[in-house]
Design a protein around this motif. Structure first.
Motif, mmCIF file in Angstrom:
data_model
loop_
_atom_site.group_PDB
_atom_site.id
_atom_site.type_symbol
_atom_site.label_atom_id
_atom_site.label_comp_id
_atom_site.label_asym_id
_atom_site.label_seq_id
_atom_site.Cartn_x
_atom_site.Cartn_y
_atom_site.Cartn_z
ATOM 1 N N THR A 35 51.038 27.292 57.321
ATOM 2 C CA THR A 35 51.324 27.015 55.990
ATOM 3 C C THR A 35 50.032 27.738 55.226
ATOM 4 O OG1 THR A 35 51.428 25.561 54.235
ATOM 5 C CG2 THR A 35 50.215 24.554 56.102
ATOM 6 N N ARG A 36 50.352 28.461 54.125
ATOM 7 C CA ARG A 36 48.997 28.805 53.116
ATOM 8 C C ARG A 36 49.169 27.958 52.021
ATOM 9 N NH1 ARG A 36 49.700 35.260 54.324
ATOM 10 N NH2 ARG A 36 49.426 35.149 56.818
ATOM 11 N N ASP A 37 49.718 27.025 51.907
ATOM 12 C CA ASP A 37 49.740 26.317 50.520
ATOM 13 C C ASP A 37 48.443 25.445 50.391
ATOM 14 O OD1 ASP A 37 52.073 27.277 49.752
ATOM 15 O OD2 ASP A 37 53.157 25.197 50.597
ATOM 16 N N ILE A 38 47.802 25.376 49.121
ATOM 17 C CA ILE A 38 46.670 24.460 48.508
ATOM 18 C C ILE A 38 46.923 24.032 47.173
ATOM 19 C CG2 ILE A 38 45.376 26.485 47.939
ATOM 20 C CD1 ILE A 38 42.848 25.002 48.843
ATOM 21 N N SER A 39 46.933 22.755 47.106
ATOM 22 C CA SER A 39 46.864 22.261 45.704
ATOM 23 C C SER A 39 45.926 22.789 44.703
ATOM 24 C CB SER A 39 46.627 20.689 45.675
ATOM 25 O OG SER A 39 45.428 20.541 46.079
ATOM 26 N N CYS A 115 47.847 34.872 34.918
ATOM 27 C CA CYS A 115 49.080 35.595 34.594
ATOM 28 C C CYS A 115 49.793 36.370 35.801
ATOM 29 C CB CYS A 115 48.732 36.575 33.584
ATOM 30 S SG CYS A 115 48.094 35.673 31.939
ATOM 31 N N GLN A 116 48.940 36.529 36.748
ATOM 32 C CA GLN A 116 49.377 37.337 37.822
ATOM 33 C C GLN A 116 49.890 36.741 39.166
ATOM 34 O OE1 GLN A 116 49.023 40.581 37.266
ATOM 35 N NE2 GLN A 116 48.107 40.179 35.450
ATOM 36 N N GLY A 117 50.470 35.554 38.831
ATOM 37 C CA GLY A 117 50.809 34.777 39.918
ATOM 38 C C GLY A 117 49.993 33.676 40.419
ATOM 39 N N ASN A 118 50.279 33.235 41.819
ATOM 40 C CA ASN A 118 49.244 32.043 42.199
ATOM 41 C C ASN A 118 49.127 32.321 43.820
ATOM 42 O OD1 ASN A 118 52.012 31.616 43.329
ATOM 43 N ND2 ASN A 118 51.823 29.453 42.891
ATOM 44 N N ALA A 119 49.335 33.584 44.287
ATOM 45 C CA ALA A 119 49.084 33.784 45.572
ATOM 46 C C ALA A 119 47.408 34.588 45.681
ATOM 47 C CB ALA A 119 49.991 35.003 46.009
ATOM 48 N N VAL A 120 46.630 33.652 46.483
ATOM 49 C CA VAL A 120 45.274 34.081 46.338
ATOM 50 C C VAL A 120 45.208 34.972 47.789
ATOM 51 C CG1 VAL A 120 42.940 33.506 46.689
ATOM 52 C CG2 VAL A 120 44.426 32.415 45.157
ATOM 53 N N ASP A 121 44.738 36.385 47.908
ATOM 54 C CA ASP A 121 44.627 37.176 48.948
ATOM 55 C C ASP A 121 43.471 36.868 49.987
ATOM 56 O OD1 ASP A 121 47.315 38.266 48.410
ATOM 57 O OD2 ASP A 121 46.328 39.924 47.305
ATOM 58 N N CYS A 125 39.913 29.493 48.592
ATOM 59 C CA CYS A 125 39.880 30.015 47.352
ATOM 60 C C CYS A 125 38.615 30.676 46.752
ATOM 61 C CB CYS A 125 40.051 28.820 46.465
ATOM 62 S SG CYS A 125 41.945 28.158 46.520
ATOM 63 N N GLU A 126 38.549 31.766 46.580
ATOM 64 C CA GLU A 126 37.305 32.670 46.371
ATOM 65 C C GLU A 126 37.255 33.144 45.082
ATOM 66 O OE1 GLU A 126 35.012 36.297 48.450
ATOM 67 O OE2 GLU A 126 36.946 36.550 48.196
ATOM 68 N N LEU A 127 36.197 33.251 44.447
ATOM 69 C CA LEU A 127 36.090 33.071 42.831
ATOM 70 C C LEU A 127 36.881 34.710 42.389
ATOM 71 C CD1 LEU A 127 35.304 31.902 40.288
ATOM 72 C CD2 LEU A 127 33.235 32.687 40.538
ATOM 73 N N PRO A 128 36.362 35.943 43.036
ATOM 74 C CA PRO A 128 36.567 37.095 42.784
ATOM 75 C C PRO A 128 38.221 37.197 42.925
ATOM 76 C CG PRO A 128 34.911 37.259 44.123
ATOM 77 C CD PRO A 128 35.265 35.920 43.994
ATOM 78 N N SER A 134 43.957 36.558 36.757
ATOM 79 C CA SER A 134 43.839 36.251 35.229
ATOM 80 C C SER A 134 44.248 37.274 34.384
ATOM 81 C CB SER A 134 42.208 35.478 35.092
ATOM 82 O OG SER A 134 41.509 36.718 35.119
ATOM 83 N N CYS A 135 44.609 36.921 33.253
ATOM 84 C CA CYS A 135 44.626 37.726 32.110
ATOM 85 C C CYS A 135 43.672 38.794 31.871
ATOM 86 C CB CYS A 135 45.389 37.156 30.893
ATOM 87 S SG CYS A 135 46.621 35.975 31.247
ATOM 88 N N SER A 136 43.683 39.731 31.479
ATOM 89 C CA SER A 136 42.331 40.699 31.674
ATOM 90 C C SER A 136 41.643 40.441 30.335
ATOM 91 C CB SER A 136 43.077 42.235 31.012
ATOM 92 O OG SER A 136 43.754 42.326 29.909
ATOM 93 N N ASP A 137 41.952 39.644 29.391
ATOM 94 C CA ASP A 137 41.182 39.487 28.054
ATOM 95 C C ASP A 137 40.718 37.984 28.389
ATOM 96 O OD1 ASP A 137 41.895 41.627 26.981
ATOM 97 O OD2 ASP A 137 43.536 41.001 25.920
ATOM 98 N N SER A 138 41.102 36.981 29.232
ATOM 99 C CA SER A 138 40.426 35.927 29.060
ATOM 100 C C SER A 138 39.452 35.482 30.023
ATOM 101 C CB SER A 138 41.812 34.900 29.663
ATOM 102 O OG SER A 138 42.102 35.467 30.994
ATOM 103 N N ASN A 139 38.988 36.327 30.754
ATOM 104 C CA ASN A 139 37.953 35.941 31.881
ATOM 105 C C ASN A 139 36.656 36.778 31.493
ATOM 106 O OD1 ASN A 139 38.550 38.722 32.292
ATOM 107 N ND2 ASN A 139 38.754 38.706 34.431
#
Length: 243
Positions: A35-39, A115-121, A125-128, A134-139
Motif C-alpha cells: 500500500t502507498r497510502d499515508i494520512s 492543486c496537482q493531486g495528492n500523489a507524492v513521487d 513525504c519529502e518537502l520538494p 502546490s499552486c505556482s503562486d502559493s509557495n
C-alpha cells in the motif's frame, strides 16, 4: 562518557535514530503490505520530524567543529569554554533551532493549496515533492524559507571549513608524528560525517532539473535520509576505543 566529545556524540546518535525511524519503518510497512497510502497528518508528521532531526544535526555538526577547534587550538581553555553548562546550552540551541525551522517549514508548506493531486513521487513525504503539488503562486513563502534555511546551512558550512583550516594549521606545526596522528584521528570521523551529510544534501536539493527522474530522485533521497544515519555510528566508532 560525560566529556564534551562524548556528550556531543550522544546528541547526533539520538538525531540519527530519530531521522531514520521517521522514513524507513513506514516505507518497509508500505512495501510489505503493498500500500502507498499515508494520512494527511502522517505526511505532515514525517515532514516535521525529518526537518527537525536534519536541522538539529546540521547545527550539532557545527558545534562539534567548534569542540574540535577548542580542543586542538585552545587546549588550556577547553574546560572553561566547553564546561558542562556551556555544552548543555549549545545542544539545547541546536535542538531548538531544528524545532523552530521544522515548525516554520511544516506550517507554511501545509497551509498552501495543493492543486496537482495528492500523489507524492517518493517513498516518504519529502518537502520538494510536496511543493511540486502546490499552486505556482502559493509557495513563494516556502521558497523564501528555503532560501533562508540554505543561507544558514551555508554559514554553518563556512564556519566548519574555517575551523578546520585553523585546526590543520596547528596540527601541521606539531613536531611529534604521534601527536599529529592523534589530532587527525580526533578530527577524521567528524570530517567524514560532515562530508557525507553535506554532499548528499547538496546533491539531493541542488541537482539540475534536466537530470531529474523518479528513480534518481528516490536514490538521492535514500542517500541523504537513510545512508548518513546508518553509516554515522560506524564512522564514529572506528576511531573511538571507548565506543
Amino acid at each position: 562518557l560525560h566529556t564534551p566529545m562524548s556528550f556531543f556524540l550522544l546528541n547526533p546518535s539520538l538525531l540519527d535514530l530519530g531521522s531514520i525511524s521517521t522514513t524507513v519503518p513506514k516505507a518497509m510497512a508500505s512495501s510489505l503490505w503493498d500500500t502507498r497510502d499515508i494520512s494527511y497528518s502522517g505526511c505532515a508528521a514525517q515532514v516535521f520530524l525529518l526537518l527537525f532531526f536534519l536541522g538539529a544535526e546540521c547545527a550539532l555538526l557545527t558545534i562539534m567543529a567548534y569542540d574540535r577547534y577548542v580542543a586542538i587550538c585552545k587546549p588550556l581553555h577547553y574546560g572553561t569554554l566547553l564546561s558542562s553548562r556551556a555544552c548543555a546550552h549549545m545542544a539545547a540551541a541546536a535542538w531548538g533551532s531544528g524545532f523552530l525551522s521544522a515548525v516554520l517549514h511544516t506550517a507554511n508548506t501545509f497551509s498552501i493549496s495543493l492543486c496537482q493531486g495528492n500523489a507524492v513521487d517518493q517513498f516518504f513525504c519529502e518537502l520538494p515533492q510536496i511543493l511540486k503539488l502546490s499552486c505556482s503562486d502559493s509557495n513563494l513563502g516556502e521558497i523564501w524559507l528555503l532560501i533562508l534555511g540554505s543561507s544558514v546551512a551555508f554559514v554553518s558550512f563556512v564556519f566548519i571549513v574555517v575551523s578546520y583550516v585553523q585546526i590543520f594549521r596547528v596540527v601541521l606545526r606539531i613536531r611529534s608524528e604521534q601527536g599529529r596522528h592523534k589530532a587527525f584521528s580526533t578530527c577524521l570521523p567528524h570530517l567524514a560525517v560532515v562530508s557525507l551529510f553535506v554532499s548528499t544534501g547538496i546533491f539531493a536539493h541542488l541537482k539540475p532539473h534536466s537530470i531529474s527522474s523518479l528513480p534518481l530522485d528516490v536514490v538521492v533521497s535514500i542517500l541523504y535520509s537513510v545512508v548518513p544515519p546508518a553509516v554515522n555510528p560506524l564512522i564514529y566508532s572506528m576511531k573511538n576505543k571507548e565506543i
